[in-house]
Design a protein around this motif. Sequence first.
Motif, PDB file in Angstrom:
ATOM      1  N   ASP A  65       0.814  -1.211   0.000  1.00 31.62           N
ATOM      2  CA  ASP A  65       0.000   0.000   0.000  1.00 31.62           C
ATOM      3  C   ASP A  65       0.849   1.263   0.000  1.00 31.62           C
ATOM      4  N   LEU A  66       2.012   1.204   0.641  1.00 31.62           N
ATOM      5  CA  LEU A  66       2.873   2.389   0.686  1.00 31.62           C
ATOM      6  C   LEU A  66       3.288   2.807  -0.716  1.00 31.62           C
ATOM      7  N   VAL A  67       3.380   1.844  -1.632  1.00 36.21           N
ATOM      8  CA  VAL A  67       3.709   2.137  -3.030  1.00 36.21           C
ATOM      9  C   VAL A  67       2.442   2.430  -3.822  1.00 36.21           C
ATOM     10  N   ALA A  68       1.460   1.516  -3.744  1.00 39.28           N
ATOM     11  CA  ALA A  68       0.269   1.618  -4.580  1.00 39.28           C
ATOM     12  C   ALA A  68      -0.529   2.884  -4.302  1.00 39.28           C
ATOM     13  N   ASN A  69      -0.724   3.215  -3.038  1.00 38.28           N
ATOM     14  CA  ASN A  69      -1.561   4.369  -2.714  1.00 38.28           C
ATOM     15  C   ASN A  69      -0.931   5.683  -3.129  1.00 38.28           C
ATOM     16  N   THR A  70       0.371   5.822  -2.947  1.00 39.99           N
ATOM     17  CA  THR A  70       1.023   7.061  -3.364  1.00 39.99           C
ATOM     18  C   THR A  70       1.017   7.195  -4.885  1.00 39.99           C
ATOM     19  N   LEU A  71       1.193   6.087  -5.599  1.00 38.82           N
ATOM     20  CA  LEU A  71       1.155   6.145  -7.067  1.00 38.82           C
ATOM     21  C   LEU A  71      -0.247   6.510  -7.557  1.00 38.82           C
ATOM     22  N   VAL A  72      -1.268   5.875  -6.999  1.00 36.22           N
ATOM     23  CA  VAL A  72      -2.636   6.176  -7.422  1.00 36.22           C
ATOM     24  C   VAL A  72      -2.976   7.637  -7.111  1.00 36.22           C
ATOM     25  N   GLY A  73      -2.573   8.116  -5.950  1.00 42.05           N
ATOM     26  CA  GLY A  73      -2.824   9.508  -5.615  1.00 42.05           C
ATOM     27  C   GLY A  73      -2.182  10.460  -6.607  1.00 42.05           C
ATOM     28  N   ARG A  74      -0.954  10.173  -6.978  1.00 42.17           N
ATOM     29  CA  ARG A  74      -0.253  11.008  -7.948  1.00 42.17           C
ATOM     30  C   ARG A  74      -0.925  10.948  -9.314  1.00 42.17           C
ATOM     31  N   TRP A  75      -1.312   9.748  -9.737  1.00 40.83           N
ATOM     32  CA  TRP A  75      -1.966   9.602 -11.038  1.00 40.83           C
ATOM     33  C   TRP A  75      -3.291  10.361 -11.079  1.00 40.83           C
ATOM     34  N   SER A  76      -4.053  10.289  -9.996  1.00 48.20           N
ATOM     35  CA  SER A  76      -5.346  10.983 -10.010  1.00 48.20           C
ATOM     36  C   SER A  76      -5.162  12.503  -9.976  1.00 48.20           C
ATOM     37  N   ASP A  77      -4.112  12.982  -9.320  1.00 44.03           N
ATOM     38  CA  ASP A  77      -3.822  14.419  -9.339  1.00 44.03           C
ATOM     39  C   ASP A  77      -3.546  14.917 -10.759  1.00 44.03           C
ATOM     40  N   ALA A  92     -11.916   2.011 -12.094  1.00 47.69           N
ATOM     41  CA  ALA A  92     -10.795   1.070 -12.093  1.00 47.69           C
ATOM     42  C   ALA A  92     -10.823   0.189 -10.850  1.00 47.69           C
ATOM     43  N   GLY A  93     -11.115   0.776  -9.713  1.00 45.43           N
ATOM     44  CA  GLY A  93     -11.203  -0.013  -8.490  1.00 45.43           C
ATOM     45  C   GLY A  93     -12.334  -1.015  -8.524  1.00 45.43           C
ATOM     46  N   ALA A  94     -13.444  -0.633  -9.170  1.00 47.71           N
ATOM     47  CA  ALA A  94     -14.592  -1.526  -9.246  1.00 47.71           C
ATOM     48  C   ALA A  94     -14.302  -2.773 -10.060  1.00 47.71           C
ATOM     49  N   ALA A 127      -6.261  -5.317  -1.824  1.00 45.98           N
ATOM     50  CA  ALA A 127      -5.715  -4.036  -1.375  1.00 45.98           C
ATOM     51  C   ALA A 127      -5.381  -3.134  -2.555  1.00 45.98           C
ATOM     52  N   THR A 128      -4.922  -3.725  -3.661  1.00 44.90           N
ATOM     53  CA  THR A 128      -4.630  -2.937  -4.861  1.00 44.90           C
ATOM     54  C   THR A 128      -5.908  -2.326  -5.426  1.00 44.90           C
ATOM     55  N   GLY A 129      -6.971  -3.132  -5.538  1.00 42.67           N
ATOM     56  CA  GLY A 129      -8.239  -2.603  -6.018  1.00 42.67           C
ATOM     57  C   GLY A 129      -8.797  -1.522  -5.117  1.00 42.67           C
ATOM     58  N   TYR A 130      -8.628  -1.711  -3.821  1.00 44.77           N
ATOM     59  CA  TYR A 130      -9.100  -0.705  -2.861  1.00 44.77           C
ATOM     60  C   TYR A 130      -8.334   0.602  -3.026  1.00 44.77           C
ATOM     61  N   ALA A 131      -7.043   0.526  -3.273  1.00 48.63           N
ATOM     62  CA  ALA A 131      -6.246   1.735  -3.480  1.00 48.63           C
ATOM     63  C   ALA A 131      -6.724   2.504  -4.701  1.00 48.63           C
ATOM     64  N   GLY A 368      -3.295   9.591  -0.852  1.00 47.94           N
ATOM     65  CA  GLY A 368      -2.537   8.371  -1.094  1.00 47.94           C
ATOM     66  C   GLY A 368      -1.700   7.985   0.109  1.00 47.94           C
ATOM     67  N   LEU A 369      -0.976   8.962   0.645  1.00 49.17           N
ATOM     68  CA  LEU A 369      -0.200   8.705   1.857  1.00 49.17           C
ATOM     69  C   LEU A 369      -1.114   8.328   3.023  1.00 49.17           C
ATOM     70  N   TRP A 370      -2.209   9.063   3.157  1.00 44.25           N
ATOM     71  CA  TRP A 370      -3.161   8.819   4.242  1.00 44.25           C
ATOM     72  C   TRP A 370      -3.697   7.395   4.180  1.00 44.25           C
ATOM     73  N   THR A 371      -4.161   6.983   2.989  1.00 43.91           N
ATOM     74  CA  THR A 371      -4.774   5.668   2.852  1.00 43.91           C
ATOM     75  C   THR A 371      -3.758   4.556   3.041  1.00 43.91           C
ATOM     76  N   ALA A 372      -2.536   4.775   2.533  1.00 47.42           N
ATOM     77  CA  ALA A 372      -1.491   3.765   2.720  1.00 47.42           C
ATOM     78  C   ALA A 372      -1.203   3.552   4.201  1.00 47.42           C
ATOM     79  N   VAL A 373      -1.037   4.646   4.928  1.00 46.45           N
ATOM     80  CA  VAL A 373      -0.758   4.544   6.354  1.00 46.45           C
ATOM     81  C   VAL A 373      -1.972   3.988   7.098  1.00 46.45           C
ATOM     82  N   GLU A 374      -3.161   4.449   6.717  1.00 41.13           N
ATOM     83  CA  GLU A 374      -4.391   3.984   7.367  1.00 41.13           C
ATOM     84  C   GLU A 374      -4.549   2.471   7.219  1.00 41.13           C
ATOM     85  N   ASN A 375      -4.348   1.963   6.000  1.00 40.57           N
ATOM     86  CA  ASN A 375      -4.509   0.526   5.773  1.00 40.57           C
ATOM     87  C   ASN A 375      -3.444  -0.278   6.516  1.00 40.57           C
TER      88      ASN A 375
END
Length: 467
Positions: A65-77, A92-94, A127-131, A368-375
Amino acid sequence: MAPTAATPSPSAVSLGVRLGYAVGSFCTANFSTIPGLLLLFYMTNVLAVPAALAGVVLFLPKAWDLVANTLVGRWSDRTVSRWGPRRPWLLAGAVVLPVSFALMFAGPPLTGAPAAVYVGLTFLAAATGYALYEVPYKAMPAEMTTDYHERTSLLQWRMVLIAISIAMSGILAPMIAGGTAGGYRTMGVVFGLVLLASMLASFFGTARAPFTGQQKSEGTLREQLAAARTSRPFMWLLGLSSAQTLAVGVMLAGSPYFAAYIIGDPGATTTLFAALVGPMLVTMPLWVWLARRLDKRGAMILSGTMFAGGGLLLLPTPVLGSLYAHLCVMVVGIGYAGLQLLQYSMLADVIAHDGVVSGERRGGVFTGLWTAVENAVAALGATIYGWVLSAGGFLSSDPEHPVTQPGSAHVAVMIGVTAVPALITLVGVLMTFRYDLTAARLAEAMAHAHPERPAPLPRQDQTSPER
């Protein structure tokens, strides 16, 4: 008591959009709750996985998650589309999450270490789909309104539906799962369909959401992560929220054990969850009012204190019985309602503050950082509880080979679900005193915002202007 719509204003969000956004909470709450509540018990008591190994399995996928969530956050920005920067990622998550969630509880003919490997791999995919879904989803409230208190009103609808979905996962999921591999398999399919329906509903329900965000950010991912780390309000909020999430994770993981070994009724997991989420359904307007009266920080301190106090009050349960335990859990539920509402409202404030100061859209990096740490922290809660059980000499088993637990295991069950989460929550309360992003400070930042910035776009499904 149902929340009421906010008074219309230029910063108000319509009721339809509030509900369209809030329905996505069925994904957030169910995926966050069910693995935390049942996955450890499923492995130790159905798949005969040793408790310490099961705890590790729950935590290891979160490193990804530390990788996936930050990447997804950056991509969505950086996403520019006719659907806006966030909504394509909901789709995509669905595609990924519902299927992998069902597979996680599919119950292959494996036990012990091989079963642990299977659960770990499917949990990683889930976890990847959730991110893909959750990171952009969390960034959206900060971009729907510029009003400090409107964000709390917007998110109270989300918290009401979170309470309903927690009731679904905490009451219906254990009932469907029972104590057999077949029951868990059915539960996985049923809630996989629930996840799919809620994710699609939130995509279509936010089509007309306002968009008040900034232009897309141009810096590198490293630069954006550095910006998030240098945001004092974000780092303190992340710290205090992590403490709260960890405490909730420990308590959730311990709930089935508390019901089975302390109350003496495995079915009490259902009624305990009803006692937890019941207050969430009726106290949201109260917490919105308290956030206005005490500011969000004061209300957060109050809610954390109630959560910790309710947990400590559970200690005399072996003497005072089941009814007493349920009343204490209601106190925990009142505090939990405030924690859930306020932390996400404060996160939206932090993202909005950063957007005003920086002039860029980088809420995805923050979420992204928040969700990675939260999970990771939520999974760590189950890991900690597994370690507490292991230290107490808890014996793993399967339905065909039940065992009698030693007295030390019963002590571990009790301490792990009461004192441990209460102490962690109190650490979060102390950290809350250092959080300083108040309504006045945010208003001051907006007053000094760049006057040349283009006017906000009126629709979520429009693209942001380029400078």
